[in-house]
Design a protein around this motif. Sequence first.
Motif, PDB file in Angstrom:
ATOM      1  N   UNK A  43      47.044  21.868  55.090  1.00  0.00           N
ATOM      2  CA  UNK A  43      47.590  22.769  56.101  1.00  0.00           C
ATOM      3  C   UNK A  43      46.708  22.914  57.330  1.00  0.00           C
ATOM      4  N   UNK A  44      45.990  21.851  57.683  1.00  0.00           N
ATOM      5  CA  UNK A  44      45.058  21.908  58.800  1.00  0.00           C
ATOM      6  C   UNK A  44      45.530  21.133  60.023  1.00  0.00           C
ATOM      7  N   UNK A  45      46.759  20.648  60.015  1.00  0.00           N
ATOM      8  CA  UNK A  45      47.263  19.951  61.189  1.00  0.00           C
ATOM      9  C   UNK A  45      47.375  20.917  62.377  1.00  0.00           C
ATOM     10  N   UNK A  46      47.079  20.398  63.546  1.00  0.00           N
ATOM     11  CA  UNK A  46      47.106  21.193  64.778  1.00  0.00           C
ATOM     12  C   UNK A  46      46.160  22.382  64.686  1.00  0.00           C
ATOM     13  N   UNK A  47      44.968  22.110  64.152  1.00  0.00           N
ATOM     14  CA  UNK A  47      43.949  23.140  63.988  1.00  0.00           C
ATOM     15  C   UNK A  47      42.657  22.634  64.616  1.00  0.00           C
ATOM     16  N   UNK A  48      42.090  23.421  65.522  1.00  0.00           N
ATOM     17  CA  UNK A  48      40.896  22.980  66.226  1.00  0.00           C
ATOM     18  C   UNK A  48      39.689  22.866  65.298  1.00  0.00           C
ATOM     19  N   UNK A  49      39.686  23.643  64.202  1.00  0.00           N
ATOM     20  CA  UNK A  49      38.552  23.580  63.277  1.00  0.00           C
ATOM     21  C   UNK A  49      38.547  22.292  62.468  1.00  0.00           C
TER      22      UNK A  49
END
Length: 281
Positions: free
Chosen positions: A140-146
């Motif tokens: 669930x980390x897509x489109x996440x700057x981290x």
Amino acid sequence: MSTTAPRRRVRRGSSLGLVAWLAGIVFFLPIAWMALTSLHSEADAATNPPSFTASLTLDGYREFFGSGGGASPWPALINSTVASLVSTLCVLLLALPAAYALSIRPVRKWTDVLFFFLSTKMLPAVAGLLPVYLFAKNAGLLDNVWLLVILYTSMNLPIAVWMMQSFLAEVPVAVIEAARVDGARLPVILARVVAPIALPGIAATALICFIFSWNELLFARVLTGVVAETAPVFLTGFITSQGLFLAKVCAASLVVSLPVLAAGFAAQDKLVQGLSLGAVK
């Protein structure tokens, strides 16, 4: 004979200086051309050959910053700044003790460790794109700057360890031994003894990691969408089916390049010292 040698050295120095100036001008010309094109209207920028006497305007910059109703570049610029700065800081925090272990306190077969680090940079980035994408999707980390922070840290860490190992190898061991005799522990030695001495090398490593992170496009293009879009990804949006707006693209490219140019200019003395550290003893 006594006056001929100094004259030859002066002529040789003048020739090398002229070559250096010519090389600098050649490298600067594309930036100057881009800056001049960004100050022209789209009609004048599209002429071939370009018109050097055309009137100057800031319309390209106004459109880039969204005055014409387009998307604002500030979220992308902020994302690039966060991803680049935070990943660079993480790289330095991890690379400094690793380089210390490989240089001042060498482990067994430390050269094999360095070559292993360097070998990770030989893998084409596109070869690891699909596994990283699947991991980011399932986590669930897509489109996440981290996610970009983690990726940029892992991508730049091998080259940072390699560079800083050579820099820390020049730190006098006697200074470290003296600090250890005074009762200083490893974190204190790294922060107050090793880091100040190797500061030029650390600055050079940080600048290179920042540039690599800021310019990265492949992973940012695939793994981000709207929320975590970076500045290079934002630039690709100017190439549309309607055509290429040259003045606007040049204005956007110049603005996106300014942080890297400013960082290089601010750290130019440390960069030169760091890249030449250990060359002359």
